[in-house]
Design an enzyme around this catalytic site. Structure first.
Site, short mmCIF file in Angstrom:
data_model
loop_
_atom_site.label_atom_id
_atom_site.label_comp_id
_atom_site.label_asym_id
_atom_site.label_seq_id
_atom_site.Cartn_x
_atom_site.Cartn_y
_atom_site.Cartn_z
CG ASN A 1 -12.04 7.09 3.55
OD1 ASN A 1 -12.79 7.92 4.20
ND2 ASN A 1 -11.04 7.29 2.95
CE LYS B 1 -12.55 2.33 1.49
NZ LYS B 1 -12.45 3.16 0.26
CB THR C 1 -0.83 0.06 1.14
OG1 THR C 1 -1.63 1.25 1.55
CG2 THR C 1 -0.12 -0.14 2.64
#
Length: 461
Positions: free
Chosen positions: A99, A78, A28
């Site tokens: 988020n 989420k 990420t």
């Protein structure tokens, strides 16, 4: 830093710390992106990733509430995180998607900054949604965020995808949240012809399946294309757009801005447009290095092109942007030989120079993590091409001839142009070499402006 649940249980932050939680959580860009934002705003803070299986979300959330200042949530948390929150922002509630979570005075408050990042991307490109006919490809979490913004801004939205039942479910969700919204659902074969804006929320076209696209062509009135994908930075969907009449944007600026808005929520810091643009360019640079390794299996970037094409100037800027080391092959040769190239030509001749050039190129090609700028004639020898392409991606700077002539007009150190008619010799050599540059290179980049060349070069990787 990426932690599993066992490591997160033992983790004790030494400063203000924030985290991304998701499952699975492979590579990420969020920790690196937030680190840049912390530096830009002068915050002494850390950002970590925590891989949280769905069944461990309640425990991970309580640990985060005790240890951290705030968290970001990604797939599949989420929606699942919402019941754990004390308060949810209006947009996040309407979207059924959180988020960003801020921990304040023992309370957990949920937001959705993806929608703010999307809005910022459209604003950056001067795109107004009011009254526009928008086609949304997809119906998942990202689609709901962008669809919600479109209808709240007064767009006429059409949703399409492989599963029209799911598209209809998104339509109903939006109509419930935004009464009076103009939303229709069509199959891809019956997309309205007067669509003006196309938005891709699907993963179709993401690395490594970059040639795939959810559409075969764009409606003829399309004036703007937005693709939430940012790897690659120029997607197959974006390539469908005619660059002369249709602007296209990838999802990286959206990623940067959703992160910036998250930090504003957490700590109240505000980021200037200049700071965000700088972080965007650097993030493109980091993405280019990642793609250099992942897609091409290479560790170096090599620039070739005619003398005066800007290889040294662009190479230095590219090195700063990517964090790689810059090496100019000609300057390296001069340092090793202890002589200027013009003196080597005069005293030892061109054959000697070409042999030494080949030897040094072989040496430099063995390095790891460099931007290498080649001399104008280096790729005329196949052994040099073979050497650099073993470890590097070879990029041709196809600088317009008029710009090359202007650049060379200030130079007095080009031994090959030391002729009575310098301009005629420049044209002769340029014509003789340009075909070779195109043939041997992996990528070709052309623009008369340095800033534009740099952007195109980074995105071409």
């Amino acid at each position: 830093m990426l932690l599993n649940m066992e490591e997160f249980r033992a983790f004790q932050p030494k400063k203000a710390t924030y985290a991304l939680i998701g499952w699975p959580l492979g590579h990420t860009m969020s920790p690196e992106l937030h680190a840049q934002l912390f530096a830009a705003s002068g915050q002494d803070a850390d950002y970590i990733g925590v891989a949280v299986p769905p069944e461990d979300l309640p425990e991970a959330f309580e640990l985060a509430k005790r240890k951290l200042k705030g968290i970001n949530c990604t797939i599949p948390h989420k929606k699942a995180v919402i019941p754990l929150l004390d308060e949810v922002d209006t947009a996040a509630r309407d979207l059924h998607s959180v988020n960003t979570v801020a921990f304040r005075d023992g309370r957990a408050i949920g937001y959705n900054t993806d929608i703010l990042g999307f809005a910022a991307s459209l604003d950056r490109d001067g795109v107004s949604l009011r009254g526009k006919k928008v086609l949304l490809l997809g119906y998942g979490g990202a689609a709901s965020v962008m669809a919600y913004h479109c209808v709240t801004e007064g767009a006429y939205l059409t949703i399409t995808g492989r599963n029209l039942d799911k598209a209809a479910q998104l339509q109903q969700q939006l109509c419930d949240a935004v009464p009076g919204a103009h939303i229709s659902v069509f199959s891809r074969r019956h997309i309205p012809r007067d669509i003006q804006i196309v938005i891709n929320s699907t993963p179709v076209g993401m690395f490594p399946k970059e040639k795939a696209a959810p559409l075969h062509f764009l409606p003829r009135k399309t004036e703007y294309v937005f693709d939430a994908i940012y790897n690659p930075p120029v997607t197959a969907t974006m390539k469908l757009a005619n660059p002369r009449k249709t602007k296209a944007r990838d999802g990286l600026f959206m990623l940067v801005m959703q992160a910036a808005h998250a930090q504003t929520i957490w700590s109240g810091v505000e980021f200037t447009p200049q700071a965000c643009e700088t972080i965007l360019r650097r993030t493109y640079g980091k993405m280019a290095v990642k793609r250099l390794h992942d897609k091409y299996g290479k560790r170096n970037i090599v620039l070739c092109g005619f003398m005066g094409s800007g290889k040294t100037t662009i190479g230095r800027k590219l090195a700063r942007l990517t964090g790689l080391e810059f090496v100019d092959a000609d300057q390296y040769l001069e340092a090793q030989e202890g002589m200027k190239i013009s003196d080597i030509f005069a005293q030892k001749g061109e054959p000697y120079f070409r042999d030494r050039e080949a030897a040094y190129i072989r040496e430099l090609s063995g390095r790891d993590g460099i931007v290498l700028s080649l001399g104008g004639g280096a790729v005329l020898r196949q052994e040099n091409v073979d050497a650099v392409r073993q470890t590097g991606l070879l990029i041709y700077l196809d600088t317009p001839y008029h710009r090359i002539v202007k650049n060379l007009s200030f130079s007095t150190t080009r031994p090959l142009l030391d002729k009575p008619d310098k301009l005629a010799e420049t044209r002769r050599l340029y014509n003789a070499r340009k075909g070779t540059y195109r043939r041997v290179s992996d990528v070709s980049v052309r623009s008369p402006r340095i800033s534009e060349v740099l952007e195109k070069l980074v995105k071409s990787i």
